[in-house]
Each structure stands twice: as C-alpha cells, then as structure tokens.
Design a protein around this motif. Structure first.
Motif, mmCIF file in Angstrom:
data_model
loop_
_atom_site.group_PDB
_atom_site.id
_atom_site.type_symbol
_atom_site.label_atom_id
_atom_site.label_comp_id
_atom_site.label_asym_id
_atom_site.label_seq_id
_atom_site.Cartn_x
_atom_site.Cartn_y
_atom_site.Cartn_z
ATOM 1 N N ARG A 19 48.021 31.237 32.703
ATOM 2 C CA ARG A 19 46.761 31.821 33.190
ATOM 3 C C ARG A 19 46.490 33.152 32.610
ATOM 4 O O ARG A 19 47.640 33.750 32.751
ATOM 5 N N HIS A 20 45.564 33.498 31.892
ATOM 6 C CA HIS A 20 45.644 34.898 31.635
ATOM 7 C C HIS A 20 44.173 35.306 31.868
ATOM 8 O O HIS A 20 43.227 35.018 31.711
ATOM 9 N N ASP A 21 44.070 36.788 32.545
ATOM 10 C CA ASP A 21 42.869 37.399 32.794
ATOM 11 C C ASP A 21 43.113 38.677 32.357
ATOM 12 O O ASP A 21 44.276 39.540 32.529
ATOM 13 N N ASN A 22 41.825 39.586 31.770
ATOM 14 C CA ASN A 22 41.902 41.046 31.336
ATOM 15 C C ASN A 22 41.034 41.516 32.325
ATOM 16 O O ASN A 22 39.690 41.157 32.195
ATOM 17 N N HIS A 23 41.268 42.605 33.160
ATOM 18 C CA HIS A 23 40.764 43.349 33.918
ATOM 19 C C HIS A 23 40.883 44.811 33.414
ATOM 20 O O HIS A 23 41.760 45.429 33.609
ATOM 21 N N ASP A 24 39.720 45.349 32.819
ATOM 22 C CA ASP A 24 39.926 46.693 32.624
ATOM 23 C C ASP A 24 40.863 46.930 31.591
ATOM 24 O O ASP A 24 41.692 48.161 31.552
#
Length: 331
Positions: free
Chosen positions: A239-244
């Motif tokens: 899983r990969h999430d990009n936050h800021d």
C-alpha cells in the motif's frame, strides 16, 4: 522536494524517484555500516514470518539472494519475523531457536539490521524478554551517513506492565506519552539530518483516517525532512499513500491462505487482501541529491496462492465465484 515517478510492468511493481538531498554518518549502538562514499542504500522487509512455529521466513532463500545482489548498507525489518508461539502454542519451547536460525541466516550477509517488533515477535512477557535479549528496545534512532532511521514500538512494550495474558492484543497499542515525546524530539532536531525515515509494525496507526497520527504527529512532519514511513503489518501486501509529500508505505509478505480459509473469508477485508497480491520488499537508494525507491516482488514463481491449481479449487467450491462477483459489484 520534487517527486518523479516511473511506471513498472504490471500494477504490482512500482518504481518511484524523488529529488532530495543526501549525506552520511553513523551512531548506531553496536552496529556499523559502510561509509566509504556519500551514496548508500537500505532494504525494508516486512512481516516475513511463516505459518507456524519453526517455519523459516517466507521466501527466505529468495530474499537472501536478492540481498546479496543488492548489497544494501542497512536492513530494516518491520516486525513479525517469527510466529512466536502466538498462532497455536503459547508455550512453544523453541522461540530462541527460531530467532537464532533467522539471525544466522541474516548474519551471513554481514549487513547491519534493525527490527521494529511486531505482535508475533513480542506477544507476552516471555517473547518480550527473548526479543530484548537480542535486539535494542525501541524507540531508538540510528544515524547513517546523515540520514536518521527512527525505529518505533507499536506493540506497546512499556504499556504492558500488568498484562500477564498468554497473548497480548494483536492490534498493538498507540504510542504512549514517552514514545510520543521521543518522536517529537527527533522531529525537532531534523535540521541535523538530510532525511528522516520512520519504521514500525502496525499499519493501522497511519492506515486509519481517524488515527491520532494524523492530528498529533503528521502535521509536525509537513515540509520537513521526513521522506518515508514504513510499516509491515499486512492490510494486503502493498500500500502506498502520499500525504503532503511524505510517502507512507506498507510492504509485507503474507502466507498463502488455505482454500477453506479463503472460502470463509471471501466477504471480509482479510479475504480481499489475500486475493491477487505479491509479496515484496522495498529497496531504497540515496545518491547525493537523489533518492529512489523500488518495490521488488518476491515469491512470484513459488507462491501457491498465485497458481492456477489453487484458484481452480476455489472456483469449483461453494459458488465462490458468484459470491466474489456480488461483492465486487457492491464495492
């Protein structure tokens, strides 16, 4: 930092390139790394445990071979290295033996390694004490060539003083006040480093939108030196999430589920996570002003869950395909 991304063959391989700064040093207690140049690399390996006590880590030989090829400067394992007696036998007598076999295999690589414990590595007082015989107690931080590696405890070692149960809560415990203060202090001195990397086991600490992480810690990271947050507790295997501009990555391995288990869990989140994913490790390279990460699939040729025979058994059982189709349309 600017972010550049490359597509890979298929949806299960990802490559990302990030323009960032790098430099180097080393202050890890008892561990030494290669420091001959300003470039370095590290591998993140999540949830490698087998299905039962005494099993080798999943795809162990293949992972070891990849590590020999990659020659990373550091290896960080994000928990659940062994089963630890937690699945079927709380009194499993050879927990030390399981650790020794793992340490012997890794030791042959001559790569410094660090472990953020998972809920199998530490699941009661016995396994806690055995773990702490071998590895530093998190939280702690390691500086390597100007980058800071922050190893955290999501099991809740210091919060278990009165918990004498056979097996502690597998979801772990949110960071206590002391650990939160440790995290804040590390962030406060981030200007001393080129990059910050965080590692712990339980993905839901950042994977849930309602997690305190998003109000208590993440705002402190925005615009700073934190590049990646890695966890290893599987909600799926990747899983990969990009936050800021901060990249949150779950990278894990999951044992192939028996047919009967998948039939029982097809309409659950765990069942969906078991479908069609490949085990993986993460390979990170820091080269002066450039940082890149590569998702490396392992087990593609050996996982039973990816074989035609495995899925044919499911397709022929209990109208499984119809149930799956119905659930798909609901989503």
């Amino acid at each position: 930092a600017k972010v550049r991304r490359l597509s890979a063959i298929g949806c299960l391989l990802s490559f990302m390139l990030f323009a960032m700064n790098s430099a180097l040093a080393s202050d890890a207690p008892g561990q030494a790394g290669k420091d001959s140049q300003d470039a370095f690399s590290f591998v993140v390996w999540g949830h490698p445990r087998g299905m039962k006590d005494g099993d080798p880590q999943l795809h162990l030989d293949e992972v070891l071979e990849r590590l020999r090829e990659l020659k990373p400067d550091l290896l960080i394992v994000t928990g659940d290295v062994i089963v630890g007696g937690a699945l079927s036998n709380p009194f499993y007598p050879d927990i030390r033996g399981d650790w020794e076999r793992f340490q012997k295999a890794i030791g042959e690589l001559d790569v410094p390694y660090y472990i953020a414990p998972g809920n199998h590595d530490i699941n009661n007082f016995v396994t806690r004490d055995i773990f702490l015989e071998r590895f530093p107690k998190p939280p702690y931080a390691v500086t390597y060539k100007g980058s800071r590696f922050i190893i955290l405890d999501s099991v809740g070692i210091d919060q278990r003083a009165n918990d004498d149960g056979r097996y502690w809560d597998y979801n772990g415990l949110w960071f206590d006040a002391n650990q939160l203060e440790f995290i804040r202090k590390e962030i406060a001195r981030q200007d001393n480093y080129k990059h910050l990397f965080f590692f712990w086991h339980h993905t839901h600490f950042w994977g849930d939108a309602s997690s305190p992480w998003w109000t208590m810690i993440h705002p402190l990271l925005i615009g700073g030196k934190t590049r990646f947050v890695f966890t290893g507790d599987p909600e799926g295997t990747y899983r990969h999430d990009n936050h800021d501009g901060i990249h949150y990555i779950l990278s894990a391995m999951v044992e192939t589920k028996p047919i009967k288990w998948l039939m029982r869990h097809v309409e659950t989140r765990a069942g969906w996570h078991a479908i069609g994913e490949l085990d993986n490790i993460q390979y990170v390279q820091v080269k002066v002003d450039d940082l890149s990460i590569r998702t490396i699939v392992v087990g593609a040729m050996s996982s039973e869950g990816l074989s035609l025979r495995y899925w044919r058994k499911i397709e022929l059982s209990w109208r499984w395909t119809q149930r799956l189709a119905n659930k798909f349309h609901e989503r």
